[in-house]
Design a protein around this motif. Sequence first.
Motif, PDB file in Angstrom:
ATOM      1  N   CYS A  13     -49.407  47.613  80.398  1.00 45.28           N
ATOM      2  CA  CYS A  13     -48.186  47.417  81.189  1.00 45.28           C
ATOM      3  C   CYS A  13     -47.173  48.509  80.904  1.00 45.28           C
ATOM      4  N   PHE A  14     -46.461  48.898  81.939  1.00 44.60           N
ATOM      5  CA  PHE A  14     -45.244  49.694  81.782  1.00 44.60           C
ATOM      6  C   PHE A  14     -44.367  49.418  82.995  1.00 44.60           C
ATOM      7  N   ASN A  15     -43.244  48.743  82.740  1.00 50.90           N
ATOM      8  CA  ASN A  15     -42.330  48.334  83.818  1.00 50.90           C
ATOM      9  C   ASN A  15     -43.103  47.635  84.939  1.00 50.90           C
ATOM     10  N   SER A  16     -43.752  46.561  84.566  1.00 45.82           N
ATOM     11  CA  SER A  16     -44.715  45.890  85.454  1.00 45.82           C
ATOM     12  C   SER A  16     -44.260  44.516  85.926  1.00 45.82           C
ATOM     13  N   GLU A  17     -42.972  44.240  85.861  1.00 42.47           N
ATOM     14  CA  GLU A  17     -42.503  42.884  86.130  1.00 42.47           C
ATOM     15  C   GLU A  17     -42.789  42.408  87.559  1.00 42.47           C
ATOM     16  N   LYS A  18     -42.925  43.324  88.510  1.00 40.40           N
ATOM     17  CA  LYS A  18     -43.075  42.923  89.909  1.00 40.40           C
ATOM     18  C   LYS A  18     -44.351  42.131  90.161  1.00 40.40           C
ATOM     19  N   PHE A  19     -45.469  42.581  89.620  1.00 39.81           N
ATOM     20  CA  PHE A  19     -46.758  41.961  89.932  1.00 39.81           C
ATOM     21  C   PHE A  19     -47.436  41.294  88.727  1.00 39.81           C
ATOM     22  N   LEU A  20     -46.886  41.447  87.526  1.00 37.68           N
ATOM     23  CA  LEU A  20     -47.580  40.992  86.324  1.00 37.68           C
ATOM     24  C   LEU A  20     -47.903  39.509  86.340  1.00 37.68           C
ATOM     25  N   ALA A  21     -46.981  38.686  86.804  1.00 37.31           N
ATOM     26  CA  ALA A  21     -47.228  37.239  86.824  1.00 37.31           C
ATOM     27  C   ALA A  21     -48.440  36.905  87.697  1.00 37.31           C
ATOM     28  N   GLN A  22     -48.543  37.553  88.869  1.00 40.69           N
ATOM     29  CA  GLN A  22     -49.697  37.327  89.746  1.00 40.69           C
ATOM     30  C   GLN A  22     -50.993  37.752  89.063  1.00 40.69           C
ATOM     31  N   THR A  23     -50.935  38.871  88.376  1.00 40.73           N
ATOM     32  CA  THR A  23     -52.122  39.385  87.682  1.00 40.73           C
ATOM     33  C   THR A  23     -52.594  38.404  86.616  1.00 40.73           C
ATOM     34  N   LYS A  29     -56.784  31.480  86.193  1.00 41.58           N
ATOM     35  CA  LYS A  29     -57.541  30.687  87.164  1.00 41.58           C
ATOM     36  C   LYS A  29     -59.048  30.938  87.124  1.00 41.58           C
ATOM     37  N   GLN A  30     -59.510  31.748  86.189  1.00 42.41           N
ATOM     38  CA  GLN A  30     -60.936  32.043  86.111  1.00 42.41           C
ATOM     39  C   GLN A  30     -61.753  30.773  85.858  1.00 42.41           C
ATOM     40  N   THR A  31     -62.910  30.682  86.485  1.00 36.24           N
ATOM     41  CA  THR A  31     -63.806  29.548  86.222  1.00 36.24           C
ATOM     42  C   THR A  31     -64.392  29.643  84.832  1.00 36.24           C
ATOM     43  N   TYR A  32     -64.501  30.857  84.296  1.00 38.87           N
ATOM     44  CA  TYR A  32     -64.949  31.060  82.913  1.00 38.87           C
ATOM     45  C   TYR A  32     -63.696  31.175  82.049  1.00 38.87           C
ATOM     46  N   GLN A  33     -63.604  30.335  81.027  1.00 42.45           N
ATOM     47  CA  GLN A  33     -62.333  30.190  80.329  1.00 42.45           C
ATOM     48  C   GLN A  33     -62.303  30.719  78.894  1.00 42.45           C
ATOM     49  N   ASN A  34     -63.403  31.246  78.374  1.00 38.04           N
ATOM     50  CA  ASN A  34     -63.371  31.761  76.999  1.00 38.04           C
ATOM     51  C   ASN A  34     -63.016  33.252  77.032  1.00 38.04           C
ATOM     52  N   TRP A  35     -61.736  33.513  77.124  1.00 37.83           N
ATOM     53  CA  TRP A  35     -61.239  34.878  77.213  1.00 37.83           C
ATOM     54  C   TRP A  35     -59.963  35.030  76.390  1.00 37.83           C
ATOM     55  N   GLU A  36     -59.625  36.268  76.120  1.00 35.77           N
ATOM     56  CA  GLU A  36     -58.329  36.619  75.538  1.00 35.77           C
ATOM     57  C   GLU A  36     -57.780  37.804  76.316  1.00 35.77           C
ATOM     58  N   VAL A  37     -56.468  37.840  76.461  1.00 31.36           N
ATOM     59  CA  VAL A  37     -55.800  38.978  77.093  1.00 31.36           C
ATOM     60  C   VAL A  37     -55.064  39.768  76.017  1.00 31.36           C
ATOM     61  N   TRP A  96     -57.898  39.437  90.205  1.00 30.79           N
ATOM     62  CA  TRP A  96     -59.303  39.053  90.171  1.00 30.79           C
ATOM     63  C   TRP A  96     -59.524  37.779  90.979  1.00 30.79           C
ATOM     64  N   GLU A  97     -60.687  37.693  91.615  1.00 37.33           N
ATOM     65  CA  GLU A  97     -61.124  36.424  92.190  1.00 37.33           C
ATOM     66  C   GLU A  97     -61.475  35.472  91.043  1.00 37.33           C
ATOM     67  N   SER A  98     -61.422  34.177  91.296  1.00 37.13           N
ATOM     68  CA  SER A  98     -61.576  33.186  90.224  1.00 37.13           C
ATOM     69  C   SER A  98     -62.956  33.207  89.564  1.00 37.13           C
ATOM     70  N   THR A  99     -63.963  33.716  90.263  1.00 37.10           N
ATOM     71  CA  THR A  99     -65.323  33.748  89.717  1.00 37.10           C
ATOM     72  C   THR A  99     -65.673  35.092  89.093  1.00 37.10           C
ATOM     73  N   ARG A 100     -64.705  35.951  88.942  1.00 36.59           N
ATOM     74  CA  ARG A 100     -64.990  37.312  88.516  1.00 36.59           C
ATOM     75  C   ARG A 100     -65.676  37.372  87.154  1.00 36.59           C
ATOM     76  N   LEU A 101     -65.144  36.735  86.134  1.00 36.56           N
ATOM     77  CA  LEU A 101     -65.723  36.812  84.794  1.00 36.56           C
ATOM     78  C   LEU A 101     -67.121  36.207  84.740  1.00 36.56           C
ATOM     79  N   SER A 102     -67.285  35.046  85.338  1.00 34.16           N
ATOM     80  CA  SER A 102     -68.580  34.373  85.291  1.00 34.16           C
ATOM     81  C   SER A 102     -69.648  35.170  86.022  1.00 34.16           C
ATOM     82  N   ALA A 103     -69.296  35.764  87.163  1.00 32.42           N
ATOM     83  CA  ALA A 103     -70.268  36.532  87.942  1.00 32.42           C
ATOM     84  C   ALA A 103     -70.710  37.787  87.196  1.00 32.42           C
TER      85      ALA A 103
END
Length: 237
Positions: A13-23, A29-37, A96-103
């Motif tokens: 991120c750098f001055n990313s407030e406009k779209f960060l929440a959506q990202t 919302k991923q169907t696969y839930q074992n992740w870290e950001v 990302w689409e919700s199935t991205r990680l699992s796919a």
Amino acid sequence: MVDNPLISIVVNCFNSEKFLAQTLKSVIKQTYQNWEVILWDNQSTDGTASVAKAFADDRIRYFYAPEHTTLGEARNKALENIRGEYLSFLDSDDLWESTRLSACLRCFKSDDVGLVFSNCSLLYSDGSDKVFLRAPQSEGDVLDEQLSNFTVTMGSAMVRASLLKQHGIVFDNRFSMIEDFDFFIRIMQIAKVAYCHERLFKWRVHKGSLTQQKFSLFEKEYKTFLKEFLEKRPEYE
């Protein structure tokens, strides 16, 4: 592959407030839930930190950079903090689409697959989108093809993290225009590639075009890459 492996997701991120929440919502919302950001804030001066900290999710790990750096350096700093077996990157304005990680995870069918990438959509400011890759993509040993027609986008790729550690693969800080290309080409030299035809990534297209100055820098960086590549792989001369 172990069942339910942890996937590390690097969001720079750098001055990313406009779209960060959506990202970030597209990750949650991923169907696969074992992740870290790993959310690496490159010393933003807007409300990026407030947006990030508003998410009450322990899987989102926020880091404020001790100094402002190039994007390649910032990505390398973020990589020092990953704990997952697999790694993905997501720019702070993309989705990302919700199935991205699992796919993508399903495509790691054998141990020799080190990189998976998918198709994606180009997302325009008026809300319209179009498919990025219309033709089927090759799989397996794809170095030859990708050298001449590079089709891997940062937000579409997933990497086996152990490969990066074993071979010391990081982003080359000399590059600012071809750092993604250089990074993935090095992975392709040591591992096989799998492709998912689904459009799992929305790549936001902003106004503006590649200026002459940036094109000149791209050309300079590519010549540096090519010289060094051919020194190591003279059979490609």
